[in-house]
Write an enzyme that holds these catalytic residues in place. Structure first.
Site, PDB file in Angstrom:
ATOM      1  N   THR A   1     -34.486  17.015 -36.631  1.00 17.07           N
ATOM      2  CA  THR A   1     -35.402  18.362 -36.746  1.00 17.07           C
ATOM      3  C   THR A   1     -36.407  18.311 -37.544  1.00 17.07           C
ATOM      4  O   THR A   1     -35.664  18.729 -38.764  1.00 17.07           O
ATOM      5  CB  THR A   1     -35.101  18.740 -35.358  1.00 17.07           C
ATOM      6  OG1 THR A   1     -36.062  20.100 -35.242  1.00 17.07           O
ATOM      7  CG2 THR A   1     -33.710  19.838 -36.058  1.00 17.07           C
ATOM      8  N   ASP A   2     -37.247  19.325 -37.293  1.00 20.75           N
ATOM      9  CA  ASP A   2     -37.788  19.663 -38.446  1.00 20.75           C
ATOM     10  C   ASP A   2     -37.064  21.184 -39.027  1.00 20.75           C
ATOM     11  O   ASP A   2     -37.429  21.636 -40.187  1.00 20.75           O
ATOM     12  CB  ASP A   2     -39.284  19.693 -38.289  1.00 20.75           C
ATOM     13  CG  ASP A   2     -39.978  21.001 -36.900  1.00 20.75           C
ATOM     14  OD1 ASP A   2     -38.924  21.532 -36.488  1.00 20.75           O
ATOM     15  OD2 ASP A   2     -41.050  21.541 -37.050  1.00 20.75           O
ATOM     16  N   GLU A   3     -36.510  21.822 -37.836  1.00 16.44           N
ATOM     17  CA  GLU A   3     -36.155  22.839 -38.590  1.00 16.44           C
ATOM     18  C   GLU A   3     -34.817  22.425 -39.403  1.00 16.44           C
ATOM     19  O   GLU A   3     -34.191  23.791 -39.529  1.00 16.44           O
ATOM     20  CB  GLU A   3     -34.766  23.199 -37.340  1.00 16.44           C
ATOM     21  CG  GLU A   3     -36.361  23.618 -35.908  1.00 16.44           C
ATOM     22  CD  GLU A   3     -35.132  24.713 -34.537  1.00 16.44           C
ATOM     23  OE1 GLU A   3     -34.407  25.569 -35.138  1.00 16.44           O
ATOM     24  OE2 GLU A   3     -36.472  24.851 -33.884  1.00 16.44           O
TER      25      GLU A   3
ATOM     26  N   TYR B   1     -28.106  26.554 -34.437  1.00 17.91           N
ATOM     27  CA  TYR B   1     -28.588  25.047 -33.905  1.00 17.91           C
ATOM     28  C   TYR B   1     -29.279  24.532 -35.790  1.00 17.91           C
ATOM     29  O   TYR B   1     -28.634  23.305 -35.867  1.00 17.91           O
ATOM     30  CB  TYR B   1     -29.644  25.083 -33.168  1.00 17.91           C
ATOM     31  CG  TYR B   1     -30.395  24.006 -32.523  1.00 17.91           C
ATOM     32  CD1 TYR B   1     -29.850  22.821 -31.988  1.00 17.91           C
ATOM     33  CD2 TYR B   1     -31.654  24.148 -33.238  1.00 17.91           C
ATOM     34  CE1 TYR B   1     -30.770  21.157 -32.413  1.00 17.91           C
ATOM     35  CE2 TYR B   1     -32.584  22.641 -33.125  1.00 17.91           C
ATOM     36  CZ  TYR B   1     -32.145  21.652 -32.554  1.00 17.91           C
ATOM     37  OH  TYR B   1     -32.431  20.366 -32.425  1.00 17.91           O
TER      38      TYR B   1
ATOM     39  N   LYS C   1     -27.338  20.095 -36.687  1.00 19.95           N
ATOM     40  CA  LYS C   1     -28.306  19.408 -37.267  1.00 19.95           C
ATOM     41  C   LYS C   1     -28.707  19.123 -38.773  1.00 19.95           C
ATOM     42  O   LYS C   1     -28.685  17.597 -39.124  1.00 19.95           O
ATOM     43  CB  LYS C   1     -29.910  19.378 -36.964  1.00 19.95           C
ATOM     44  CG  LYS C   1     -30.155  19.622 -35.068  1.00 19.95           C
ATOM     45  CD  LYS C   1     -29.519  18.784 -34.093  1.00 19.95           C
ATOM     46  CE  LYS C   1     -30.918  17.343 -33.877  1.00 19.95           C
ATOM     47  NZ  LYS C   1     -30.036  16.207 -33.692  1.00 19.95           N
TER      48      LYS C   1
HETATM   49  P1  NAD Z   1     -32.284  18.192 -24.241  1.00 20.80           P
HETATM   50  O1  NAD Z   1     -31.710  19.220 -24.708  1.00 20.80           O
HETATM   51  O2  NAD Z   1     -33.432  18.005 -23.336  1.00 20.80           O
HETATM   52  O3  NAD Z   1     -31.239  16.586 -23.829  1.00 20.80           O
HETATM   53  C1  NAD Z   1     -30.179  16.666 -24.912  1.00 20.80           C
HETATM   54  C2  NAD Z   1     -28.984  15.037 -24.295  1.00 20.80           C
HETATM   55  O4  NAD Z   1     -28.103  15.545 -24.433  1.00 20.80           O
HETATM   56  C3  NAD Z   1     -28.844  15.984 -22.761  1.00 20.80           C
HETATM   57  O5  NAD Z   1     -29.015  15.121 -21.537  1.00 20.80           O
HETATM   58  C4  NAD Z   1     -27.591  15.999 -22.384  1.00 20.80           C
HETATM   59  O6  NAD Z   1     -26.902  16.142 -21.312  1.00 20.80           O
HETATM   60  C5  NAD Z   1     -26.984  15.460 -23.361  1.00 20.80           C
HETATM   61  N1  NAD Z   1     -25.715  15.954 -23.916  1.00 20.80           N
HETATM   62  C6  NAD Z   1     -25.807  17.394 -23.959  1.00 20.80           C
HETATM   63  N2  NAD Z   1     -24.006  16.864 -25.493  1.00 20.80           N
HETATM   64  C7  NAD Z   1     -23.493  15.647 -24.934  1.00 20.80           C
HETATM   65  C8  NAD Z   1     -22.448  14.774 -25.248  1.00 20.80           C
HETATM   66  N3  NAD Z   1     -21.337  15.715 -26.146  1.00 20.80           N
HETATM   67  N4  NAD Z   1     -22.277  14.078 -25.422  1.00 20.80           N
HETATM   68  C9  NAD Z   1     -22.736  12.953 -24.184  1.00 20.80           C
HETATM   69  N5  NAD Z   1     -24.414  13.247 -23.988  1.00 20.80           N
HETATM   70  C10 NAD Z   1     -24.699  15.205 -24.523  1.00 20.80           C
HETATM   71  O7  NAD Z   1     -32.626  18.082 -25.976  1.00 20.80           O
HETATM   72  P2  NAD Z   1     -34.429  17.134 -26.500  1.00 20.80           P
HETATM   73  O8  NAD Z   1     -35.065  18.641 -26.293  1.00 20.80           O
HETATM   74  O9  NAD Z   1     -34.255  16.357 -25.723  1.00 20.80           O
HETATM   75  O10 NAD Z   1     -33.882  17.432 -27.331  1.00 20.80           O
HETATM   76  C11 NAD Z   1     -33.227  15.188 -28.062  1.00 20.80           C
HETATM   77  C12 NAD Z   1     -33.009  15.401 -29.554  1.00 20.80           C
HETATM   78  O11 NAD Z   1     -34.020  15.462 -30.408  1.00 20.80           O
HETATM   79  C13 NAD Z   1     -32.083  16.598 -30.045  1.00 20.80           C
HETATM   80  O12 NAD Z   1     -31.144  15.345 -30.986  1.00 20.80           O
HETATM   81  C14 NAD Z   1     -32.636  17.026 -30.715  1.00 20.80           C
HETATM   82  O13 NAD Z   1     -32.118  18.843 -31.412  1.00 20.80           O
HETATM   83  C15 NAD Z   1     -33.328  16.811 -31.372  1.00 20.80           C
HETATM   84  N6  NAD Z   1     -35.105  16.951 -31.100  1.00 20.80           N
HETATM   85  C16 NAD Z   1     -35.706  18.041 -30.360  1.00 20.80           C
HETATM   86  C17 NAD Z   1     -36.848  18.495 -30.472  1.00 20.80           C
HETATM   87  C18 NAD Z   1     -37.586  19.457 -29.531  1.00 20.80           C
HETATM   88  O14 NAD Z   1     -38.621  20.089 -29.551  1.00 20.80           O
HETATM   89  N7  NAD Z   1     -37.298  19.501 -28.212  1.00 20.80           N
HETATM   90  C19 NAD Z   1     -37.776  18.496 -31.601  1.00 20.80           C
HETATM   91  C20 NAD Z   1     -37.098  17.744 -32.888  1.00 20.80           C
HETATM   92  C21 NAD Z   1     -35.928  16.868 -32.518  1.00 20.80           C
HETATM   93  O1  TDX Z   2     -38.942  32.593 -23.648  1.00 13.48           O
HETATM   94  C1  TDX Z   2     -39.269  32.418 -25.366  1.00 13.48           C
HETATM   95  N1  TDX Z   2     -40.794  32.678 -25.457  1.00 13.48           N
HETATM   96  C2  TDX Z   2     -40.864  32.709 -26.879  1.00 13.48           C
HETATM   97  O2  TDX Z   2     -41.690  33.804 -28.016  1.00 13.48           O
HETATM   98  C3  TDX Z   2     -39.091  31.232 -25.255  1.00 13.48           C
HETATM   99  C4  TDX Z   2     -37.542  30.534 -25.243  1.00 13.48           C
HETATM  100  C5  TDX Z   2     -39.440  30.658 -26.896  1.00 13.48           C
HETATM  101  N2  TDX Z   2     -39.826  31.909 -27.262  1.00 13.48           N
HETATM  102  C6  TDX Z   2     -40.521  31.069 -29.111  1.00 13.48           C
HETATM  103  C7  TDX Z   2     -39.671  31.221 -30.202  1.00 13.48           C
HETATM  104  C8  TDX Z   2     -40.106  30.415 -31.228  1.00 13.48           C
HETATM  105  O3  TDX Z   2     -40.965  31.022 -31.282  1.00 13.48           O
HETATM  106  O4  TDX Z   2     -41.797  30.187 -29.038  1.00 13.48           O
HETATM  107  C9  TDX Z   2     -41.221  29.587 -29.970  1.00 13.48           C
HETATM  108  C10 TDX Z   2     -40.807  28.007 -29.620  1.00 13.48           C
HETATM  109  O5  TDX Z   2     -39.003  28.544 -28.808  1.00 13.48           O
HETATM  110  P1  TDX Z   2     -38.875  27.009 -28.547  1.00 13.48           P
HETATM  111  O6  TDX Z   2     -39.136  25.940 -27.357  1.00 13.48           O
HETATM  112  O7  TDX Z   2     -37.147  27.982 -27.870  1.00 13.48           O
HETATM  113  O8  TDX Z   2     -37.903  25.943 -29.569  1.00 13.48           O
HETATM  114  P2  TDX Z   2     -37.434  26.272 -30.790  1.00 13.48           P
HETATM  115  O9  TDX Z   2     -36.975  27.180 -31.613  1.00 13.48           O
HETATM  116  O10 TDX Z   2     -38.926  26.100 -31.157  1.00 13.48           O
HETATM  117  O11 TDX Z   2     -37.055  24.775 -31.262  1.00 13.48           O
HETATM  118  C11 TDX Z   2     -37.567  22.999 -30.625  1.00 13.48           C
HETATM  119  O12 TDX Z   2     -37.838  22.594 -31.425  1.00 13.48           O
HETATM  120  C12 TDX Z   2     -37.350  21.936 -32.675  1.00 13.48           C
HETATM  121  C13 TDX Z   2     -36.730  22.394 -29.807  1.00 13.48           C
HETATM  122  O13 TDX Z   2     -36.183  23.214 -28.734  1.00 13.48           O
HETATM  123  C14 TDX Z   2     -35.071  22.248 -30.539  1.00 13.48           C
HETATM  124  O14 TDX Z   2     -34.333  21.837 -30.277  1.00 13.48           O
HETATM  125  C15 TDX Z   2     -36.049  21.530 -32.111  1.00 13.48           C
HETATM  126  O15 TDX Z   2     -35.077  21.594 -32.940  1.00 13.48           O
END
Ligand code: NAD
Ligand code: TDX
Length: 334
Positions: free
Chosen positions: A124-126, A149, A153
Protein backbone atom coordinates in the site's frame (compact mmCIF):
# COMPACT_ATOMS: atom_id res chain seq x y z
CA UNK A 1 -2.46 -23.97 -17.49
CA UNK A 2 -0.62 -22.05 -14.75
CA UNK A 3 -1.79 -21.90 -11.12
CA UNK A 4 -2.07 -18.71 -9.09
CA UNK A 5 -2.39 -19.01 -5.32
CA UNK A 6 -4.32 -15.95 -4.15
CA UNK A 7 -4.40 -15.36 -0.40
CA UNK A 8 -7.20 -13.19 1.00
CA UNK A 9 -9.31 -13.73 -2.10
CA UNK A 10 -12.61 -13.49 -0.21
CA UNK A 11 -11.97 -9.86 0.68
CA UNK A 12 -12.62 -6.73 -1.35
CA UNK A 13 -9.63 -6.52 -3.69
CA UNK A 14 -8.87 -10.25 -3.76
CA UNK A 15 -12.40 -11.17 -4.87
CA UNK A 16 -12.39 -8.51 -7.59
CA UNK A 17 -8.96 -9.74 -8.66
CA UNK A 18 -10.09 -13.39 -8.93
CA UNK A 19 -13.14 -12.40 -10.97
CA UNK A 20 -10.92 -10.26 -13.22
CA UNK A 21 -8.47 -13.13 -13.84
CA UNK A 22 -11.11 -15.78 -14.47
CA UNK A 23 -13.02 -13.60 -16.90
CA UNK A 24 -10.05 -12.16 -18.81
CA UNK A 25 -7.40 -14.90 -18.91
CA UNK A 26 -7.91 -18.50 -20.05
CA UNK A 27 -4.40 -19.64 -19.11
CA UNK A 28 -4.66 -19.43 -15.31
CA UNK A 29 -6.47 -21.36 -12.61
CA UNK A 30 -6.86 -19.79 -9.18
CA UNK A 31 -6.65 -21.23 -5.68
CA UNK A 32 -8.08 -18.89 -3.07
CA UNK A 33 -6.67 -19.39 0.44
CA UNK A 34 -8.65 -17.34 2.94
CA UNK A 35 -9.34 -17.48 6.68
CA UNK A 36 -12.74 -15.77 6.31
CA UNK A 37 -12.17 -13.18 9.01
CA UNK A 38 -14.85 -10.52 9.52
CA UNK A 39 -13.64 -9.02 6.19
CA UNK A 40 -13.81 -12.26 4.22
CA UNK A 41 -17.09 -13.00 2.50
CA UNK A 42 -17.48 -15.94 0.13
CA UNK A 43 -20.63 -14.42 -1.33
CA UNK A 44 -18.24 -11.92 -2.99
CA UNK A 45 -17.35 -14.85 -5.27
CA UNK A 46 -20.75 -16.49 -5.70
CA UNK A 47 -20.69 -16.08 -9.47
CA UNK A 48 -17.37 -17.93 -9.86
CA UNK A 49 -17.66 -20.66 -7.23
CA UNK A 50 -18.64 -23.33 -9.78
CA UNK A 51 -15.91 -22.31 -12.23
CA UNK A 52 -13.64 -25.34 -12.79
CA UNK A 53 -10.61 -23.08 -12.73
CA UNK A 54 -11.42 -21.83 -9.21
CA UNK A 55 -10.89 -23.57 -5.89
CA UNK A 56 -11.34 -22.31 -2.33
CA UNK A 57 -9.21 -23.47 0.61
CA UNK A 58 -10.04 -22.34 4.13
CA UNK A 59 -6.94 -21.49 6.15
CA UNK A 60 -4.90 -19.00 8.12
CA UNK A 61 -1.61 -17.80 6.61
CA UNK A 62 -0.20 -17.20 10.09
CA UNK A 63 -0.54 -20.94 10.81
CA UNK A 64 2.29 -22.83 9.09
CA UNK A 65 0.35 -26.11 9.06
CA UNK A 66 -1.97 -24.79 6.35
CA UNK A 67 0.80 -25.00 3.78
CA UNK A 68 0.92 -28.79 4.07
CA UNK A 69 -2.60 -28.84 2.64
CA UNK A 70 -1.73 -26.83 -0.46
CA UNK A 71 -0.89 -28.39 -3.82
CA UNK A 72 2.81 -28.22 -4.73
CA UNK A 73 2.30 -27.17 -8.36
CA UNK A 74 1.83 -23.47 -7.75
CA UNK A 75 3.33 -21.03 -10.26
CA UNK A 76 2.49 -17.71 -8.61
CA UNK A 77 1.62 -16.53 -5.12
CA UNK A 78 -0.21 -13.22 -4.73
CA UNK A 79 -0.58 -12.14 -1.14
CA UNK A 80 -3.69 -10.03 -0.54
CA UNK A 81 -4.44 -11.54 2.88
CA UNK A 82 -4.22 -8.90 5.58
CA UNK A 83 -5.90 -7.02 8.32
CA UNK A 84 -6.59 -3.90 6.29
CA UNK A 85 -8.42 -1.32 8.38
CA UNK A 86 -6.38 1.50 9.95
CA UNK A 87 -8.96 2.29 12.68
CA UNK A 88 -8.91 -1.33 13.90
CA UNK A 89 -5.10 -1.26 14.05
CA UNK A 90 -5.31 1.78 16.32
CA UNK A 91 -7.61 -0.16 18.68
CA UNK A 92 -5.68 -3.47 18.67
CA UNK A 93 -2.44 -3.94 16.74
CA UNK A 94 -1.50 -7.54 17.65
CA UNK A 95 -3.51 -9.24 14.92
CA UNK A 96 -1.91 -6.89 12.36
CA UNK A 97 1.53 -8.14 13.38
CA UNK A 98 0.33 -11.76 13.28
CA UNK A 99 -1.45 -11.73 9.93
CA UNK A 100 0.38 -9.05 7.99
CA UNK A 101 3.94 -9.78 9.12
CA UNK A 102 4.08 -13.38 10.36
CA UNK A 103 1.57 -14.48 7.71
CA UNK A 104 3.71 -12.94 4.95
CA UNK A 105 6.83 -14.55 6.40
CA UNK A 106 5.13 -17.96 6.39
CA UNK A 107 4.13 -17.48 2.77
CA UNK A 108 7.68 -16.52 1.84
CA UNK A 109 8.97 -19.66 3.56
CA UNK A 110 6.43 -21.69 1.61
CA UNK A 111 7.50 -19.97 -1.63
CA UNK A 112 11.09 -21.00 -0.86
CA UNK A 113 10.11 -24.61 -0.32
CA UNK A 114 8.36 -25.00 -3.68
CA UNK A 115 9.61 -23.65 -6.95
CA UNK A 116 7.50 -20.68 -7.99
CA UNK A 117 7.77 -18.23 -10.86
CA UNK A 118 6.79 -15.17 -8.85
CA UNK A 119 5.62 -13.93 -5.46
CA UNK A 120 3.65 -10.67 -5.47
CA UNK A 121 3.18 -8.79 -2.23
CA UNK A 122 0.13 -6.52 -2.46
CA UNK A 123 1.24 -3.53 -0.46
CA UNK A 124 0.00 0.00 0.00
CA UNK A 125 0.97 3.64 -0.46
CA UNK A 126 0.48 4.03 3.31
CA UNK A 127 3.96 2.57 3.90
CA UNK A 128 5.41 5.87 2.66
CA UNK A 129 3.68 7.88 5.39
CA UNK A 130 1.99 11.20 4.74
CA UNK A 131 2.47 14.06 2.27
CA UNK A 132 1.77 17.75 2.74
CA UNK A 133 0.30 19.78 -0.15
CA UNK A 134 2.98 18.99 -2.73
CA UNK A 135 4.86 15.99 -4.11
CA UNK A 136 3.98 12.35 -4.67
CA UNK A 137 5.20 8.99 -3.42
CA UNK A 138 7.61 7.26 -5.79
CA UNK A 139 9.10 3.79 -5.34
CA UNK A 140 12.24 5.37 -3.86
CA UNK A 141 10.40 7.43 -1.23
CA UNK A 142 11.59 6.40 2.25
CA UNK A 143 9.31 4.11 4.22
CA UNK A 144 7.76 6.14 7.03
CA UNK A 145 4.57 4.42 8.24
CA UNK A 146 2.52 6.34 10.82
CA UNK A 147 -0.06 3.83 12.09
CA UNK A 148 0.17 0.20 13.21
CA UNK A 149 -1.50 -1.04 9.99
CA UNK A 150 1.00 0.71 7.73
CA UNK A 151 3.86 -0.28 10.04
CA UNK A 152 2.87 -3.94 9.62
CA UNK A 153 2.63 -3.58 5.83
CA UNK A 154 6.03 -1.82 5.65
CA UNK A 155 7.53 -4.59 7.78
CA UNK A 156 6.08 -7.25 5.46
CA UNK A 157 7.56 -5.41 2.46
CA UNK A 158 10.99 -5.52 4.10
CA UNK A 159 10.67 -9.27 4.66
CA UNK A 160 9.70 -9.76 1.01
CA UNK A 161 12.72 -7.78 -0.11
CA UNK A 162 14.99 -9.68 2.27
CA UNK A 163 13.73 -13.07 1.03
CA UNK A 164 14.35 -11.94 -2.51
CA UNK A 165 17.90 -10.79 -1.72
CA UNK A 166 18.85 -13.60 0.69
CA UNK A 167 16.93 -16.61 -0.59
CA UNK A 168 16.34 -15.52 -4.19
CA UNK A 169 12.57 -15.74 -3.91
CA UNK A 170 11.43 -14.19 -7.21
CA UNK A 171 9.32 -11.33 -5.88
CA UNK A 172 7.63 -8.07 -6.75
CA UNK A 173 5.98 -5.61 -4.41
CA UNK A 174 3.07 -3.48 -5.59
CA UNK A 175 2.06 -0.38 -3.64
CA UNK A 176 -1.37 0.90 -4.49
CA UNK A 177 -3.43 3.91 -3.45
CA UNK A 178 -6.99 3.79 -2.02
CA UNK A 179 -9.24 1.38 -3.90
CA UNK A 180 -12.96 1.77 -4.50
CA UNK A 181 -15.53 -0.44 -6.22
CA UNK A 182 -17.98 -3.28 -5.50
CA UNK A 183 -17.67 -5.67 -2.52
CA UNK A 184 -15.71 -3.30 -0.25
CA UNK A 185 -16.40 -3.98 3.41
CA UNK A 186 -18.64 -1.16 4.69
CA UNK A 187 -16.21 0.02 7.35
CA UNK A 188 -14.19 1.90 4.72
CA UNK A 189 -15.10 5.46 3.80
CA UNK A 190 -16.91 5.00 0.46
CA UNK A 191 -19.17 2.00 1.25
CA UNK A 192 -19.72 3.31 4.79
CA UNK A 193 -20.92 6.65 3.41
CA UNK A 194 -23.22 4.98 0.88
CA UNK A 195 -24.66 2.53 3.41
CA UNK A 196 -25.28 5.16 6.07
CA UNK A 197 -26.69 7.68 3.59
CA UNK A 198 -29.15 5.08 2.25
CA UNK A 199 -30.34 4.61 5.86
CA UNK A 200 -30.43 8.40 6.49
CA UNK A 201 -27.79 7.98 9.20
CA UNK A 202 -25.06 10.49 10.04
CA UNK A 203 -21.82 10.20 8.08
CA UNK A 204 -18.80 10.51 10.40
CA UNK A 205 -16.11 12.67 8.77
CA UNK A 206 -12.84 12.66 10.72
CA UNK A 207 -11.34 16.03 11.70
CA UNK A 208 -12.16 18.84 9.27
CA UNK A 209 -12.50 16.48 6.28
CA UNK A 210 -9.60 18.04 4.34
CA UNK A 211 -7.45 14.89 4.32
CA UNK A 212 -6.76 13.77 0.78
CA UNK A 213 -6.77 10.26 -0.65
CA UNK A 214 -5.83 9.25 -4.21
CA UNK A 215 -8.50 6.85 -5.50
CA UNK A 216 -8.24 4.00 -7.99
CA UNK A 217 -10.94 1.64 -9.19
CA UNK A 218 -10.32 -1.89 -7.93
CA UNK A 219 -10.43 -3.29 -11.48
CA UNK A 220 -7.59 -1.00 -12.56
CA UNK A 221 -5.64 -2.28 -9.54
CA UNK A 222 -6.37 -5.90 -10.55
CA UNK A 223 -5.12 -5.18 -14.07
CA UNK A 224 -2.02 -3.53 -12.58
CA UNK A 225 -1.23 -6.66 -10.56
CA UNK A 226 -1.67 -8.91 -13.60
CA UNK A 227 0.63 -6.58 -15.56
CA UNK A 228 3.27 -6.98 -12.84
CA UNK A 229 2.73 -10.76 -12.79
CA UNK A 230 3.29 -11.02 -16.54
CA UNK A 231 5.81 -8.28 -17.20
CA UNK A 232 7.29 -7.05 -13.90
CA UNK A 233 11.05 -7.34 -13.47
CA UNK A 234 11.93 -9.64 -10.56
CA UNK A 235 12.99 -7.74 -7.45
CA UNK A 236 11.25 -4.48 -8.42
CA UNK A 237 8.65 -2.43 -6.59
CA UNK A 238 5.80 -0.91 -8.62
CA UNK A 239 3.51 1.88 -7.43
CA UNK A 240 -0.06 1.66 -8.73
CA UNK A 241 -2.34 4.69 -8.56
CA UNK A 242 -5.39 6.27 -10.05
CA UNK A 243 -4.38 9.92 -10.19
CA UNK A 244 -7.61 10.97 -8.47
CA UNK A 245 -6.87 13.09 -5.43
CA UNK A 246 -9.88 14.36 -3.55
CA UNK A 247 -10.54 15.69 -0.04
CA UNK A 248 -12.67 13.33 2.06
CA UNK A 249 -15.35 15.99 2.58
CA UNK A 250 -15.73 16.56 -1.16
CA UNK A 251 -15.91 12.83 -1.80
CA UNK A 252 -18.65 12.42 0.83
CA UNK A 253 -20.59 15.38 -0.63
CA UNK A 254 -20.32 13.92 -4.10
CA UNK A 255 -21.79 10.59 -2.90
CA UNK A 256 -24.59 12.37 -1.01
CA UNK A 257 -25.43 14.41 -4.12
CA UNK A 258 -25.64 11.28 -6.21
CA UNK A 259 -28.00 9.73 -3.67
CA UNK A 260 -30.07 12.94 -3.39
CA UNK A 261 -29.33 13.07 0.33
CA UNK A 262 -28.79 16.31 2.29
CA UNK A 263 -25.30 17.49 3.33
CA UNK A 264 -26.56 17.92 6.90
CA UNK A 265 -26.13 14.15 7.31
CA UNK A 266 -22.41 14.97 7.56
CA UNK A 267 -21.12 14.93 11.11
CA UNK A 268 -17.56 16.13 11.81
CA UNK A 269 -16.16 13.82 14.49
CA UNK A 270 -12.92 13.51 16.43
CA UNK A 271 -9.96 13.05 14.13
CA UNK A 272 -8.30 9.64 13.62
CA UNK A 273 -5.12 9.40 15.74
CA UNK A 274 -2.02 9.91 13.58
CA UNK A 275 -4.30 10.66 10.60
CA UNK A 276 -2.18 10.86 7.43
CA UNK A 277 -2.91 14.16 5.68
CA UNK A 278 -2.45 13.29 2.06
CA UNK A 279 -1.57 10.35 -0.19
CA UNK A 280 -0.64 10.75 -3.86
CA UNK A 281 1.00 8.11 -6.01
CA UNK A 282 3.54 8.66 -8.74
CA UNK A 283 2.91 5.67 -11.00
CA UNK A 284 5.23 6.67 -13.86
CA UNK A 285 7.39 3.56 -13.41
CA UNK A 286 4.66 1.00 -14.10
CA UNK A 287 3.37 3.24 -16.88
CA UNK A 288 6.71 3.70 -18.61
CA UNK A 289 8.26 0.26 -18.02
CA UNK A 290 5.17 -1.99 -18.22
CA UNK A 291 2.72 0.20 -20.24
CA UNK A 292 0.02 0.14 -17.56
CA UNK A 293 -2.27 3.09 -16.83
CA UNK A 294 -5.57 3.38 -15.00
CA UNK A 295 -8.52 3.28 -17.40
CA UNK A 296 -11.60 3.92 -15.30
CA UNK A 297 -12.70 7.55 -15.05
CA UNK A 298 -13.22 8.44 -11.38
CA UNK A 299 -16.57 10.23 -11.81
CA UNK A 300 -18.02 7.37 -13.83
CA UNK A 301 -16.43 4.70 -11.61
CA UNK A 302 -17.82 6.31 -8.47
CA UNK A 303 -21.31 6.60 -10.00
CA UNK A 304 -21.25 2.92 -10.95
CA UNK A 305 -19.99 2.00 -7.49
CA UNK A 306 -22.77 3.92 -5.73
CA UNK A 307 -25.26 2.23 -8.06
CA UNK A 308 -23.75 -1.20 -7.32
CA UNK A 309 -24.31 -0.79 -3.55
CA UNK A 310 -27.86 0.48 -4.20
CA UNK A 311 -28.53 -2.61 -6.33
CA UNK A 312 -26.97 -4.98 -3.80
CA UNK A 313 -28.69 -3.99 -0.59
CA UNK A 314 -28.93 -7.66 0.43
CA UNK A 315 -25.15 -7.96 0.32
CA UNK A 316 -24.92 -5.06 2.81
CA UNK A 317 -27.79 -6.42 4.97
CA UNK A 318 -26.08 -9.81 5.29
CA UNK A 319 -23.04 -8.02 6.64
CA UNK A 320 -25.05 -5.77 8.95
CA UNK A 321 -26.97 -8.66 10.50
CA UNK A 322 -23.88 -10.92 10.60
CA UNK A 323 -25.45 -13.71 8.52
CA UNK A 324 -22.49 -13.65 6.10
CA UNK A 325 -20.36 -15.10 8.95
CA UNK A 326 -22.37 -18.35 9.00
CA UNK A 327 -20.29 -19.82 6.15
CA UNK A 328 -17.19 -19.52 8.34
CA UNK A 329 -18.83 -21.51 11.14
CA UNK A 330 -19.34 -24.39 8.69
CA UNK A 331 -15.63 -24.46 7.89
CA UNK A 332 -14.75 -24.48 11.58
CA UNK A 333 -17.09 -27.40 12.21
CA UNK A 334 -15.04 -29.18 9.54
P1 NAD B 1 -10.03 -6.85 3.06
O1 NAD B 1 -9.92 -6.54 4.52
O2 NAD B 1 -11.27 -6.52 2.33
O3 NAD B 1 -9.75 -8.41 2.82
C1 NAD B 1 -8.75 -9.11 3.47
C2 NAD B 1 -8.94 -10.60 3.22
O4 NAD B 1 -7.87 -11.31 3.86
C3 NAD B 1 -10.25 -11.16 3.79
O5 NAD B 1 -10.87 -12.03 2.87
C4 NAD B 1 -9.79 -11.93 5.02
O6 NAD B 1 -10.64 -13.02 5.36
C5 NAD B 1 -8.42 -12.41 4.57
N1 NAD B 1 -7.55 -12.72 5.70
C6 NAD B 1 -7.32 -11.96 6.79
N2 NAD B 1 -6.50 -12.59 7.64
C7 NAD B 1 -6.17 -13.77 7.05
C8 NAD B 1 -5.33 -14.85 7.41
N3 NAD B 1 -4.68 -14.86 8.58
N4 NAD B 1 -5.20 -15.90 6.57
C9 NAD B 1 -5.86 -15.92 5.38
N5 NAD B 1 -6.69 -14.92 4.99
C10 NAD B 1 -6.84 -13.86 5.81
O7 NAD B 1 -8.76 -6.13 2.40
P2 NAD B 1 -8.64 -5.44 0.97
O8 NAD B 1 -9.09 -4.04 1.07
O9 NAD B 1 -9.20 -6.33 -0.05
O10 NAD B 1 -7.06 -5.40 0.84
C11 NAD B 1 -6.36 -6.51 0.28
C12 NAD B 1 -4.87 -6.22 0.31
O11 NAD B 1 -4.59 -5.03 -0.42
C13 NAD B 1 -4.33 -5.97 1.72
O12 NAD B 1 -3.07 -6.59 1.81
C14 NAD B 1 -4.20 -4.47 1.82
O13 NAD B 1 -3.16 -4.11 2.69
C15 NAD B 1 -3.87 -4.11 0.38
N6 NAD B 1 -4.30 -2.76 -0.04
C16 NAD B 1 -5.59 -2.34 0.15
C17 NAD B 1 -5.98 -1.08 -0.32
C18 NAD B 1 -7.39 -0.60 -0.17
O14 NAD B 1 -7.67 0.54 -0.52
N7 NAD B 1 -8.33 -1.39 0.31
C19 NAD B 1 -5.05 -0.26 -0.97
C20 NAD B 1 -3.73 -0.73 -1.15
C21 NAD B 1 -3.38 -1.99 -0.69
O1 TDX C 1 -15.81 6.94 8.93
C1 TDX C 1 -14.79 7.39 8.36
N1 TDX C 1 -14.64 8.75 8.25
C2 TDX C 1 -13.55 9.32 7.68
O2 TDX C 1 -13.44 10.55 7.62
C3 TDX C 1 -13.77 6.55 7.81
C4 TDX C 1 -13.90 5.05 7.90
C5 TDX C 1 -12.69 7.14 7.21
N2 TDX C 1 -12.57 8.50 7.16
C6 TDX C 1 -11.39 9.08 6.50
C7 TDX C 1 -10.05 8.53 6.94
C8 TDX C 1 -9.22 8.61 5.67
O3 TDX C 1 -8.65 9.90 5.55
O4 TDX C 1 -11.50 8.74 5.12
C9 TDX C 1 -10.23 8.40 4.55
C10 TDX C 1 -10.29 6.99 4.02
O5 TDX C 1 -10.38 6.12 5.14
P1 TDX C 1 -10.43 4.52 4.97
O6 TDX C 1 -11.52 4.18 4.02
O7 TDX C 1 -10.42 3.94 6.33
O8 TDX C 1 -9.07 4.23 4.20
P2 TDX C 1 -7.54 4.60 4.54
O9 TDX C 1 -7.33 4.77 5.99
O10 TDX C 1 -7.12 5.72 3.63
O11 TDX C 1 -6.82 3.24 4.08
C11 TDX C 1 -7.23 2.57 2.87
O12 TDX C 1 -6.30 2.83 1.84
C12 TDX C 1 -5.03 2.26 1.97
C13 TDX C 1 -7.35 1.07 3.10
O13 TDX C 1 -8.26 0.82 4.16
C14 TDX C 1 -6.01 0.44 3.38
O14 TDX C 1 -6.14 -0.97 3.49
C15 TDX C 1 -5.10 0.77 2.23
O15 TDX C 1 -3.80 0.28 2.46
Amino acid sequence: METILVTGGAGFIGSNFIRFVLSNFKEYQVINLDFLTYAGNLSNLKDVETDKKYKFIFGDISDKKIFERLPKNIDYIINFAAESHVDRSIQEAGIFLKTNVLGTLNLLEHARSISIKKFIQVSTDEVYGSLDETGKFSETTNLSPNNPYSASKASADLFVNSYHKTHEVPANITRCSNNYGPYQFPEKLIPLTIMRALNDQEIPVYGDGTNIRDWIHVEDHARGIMTVLQKGKIGEIYNIGGGNEIQNINLVKSILSQLNKPFDLISFVEDRKGHDKRYAIDFRKIHEKLSWSPKIDFKKGLENTVQWYKNNIDWIRNIQDGSYLKIREQFFKG
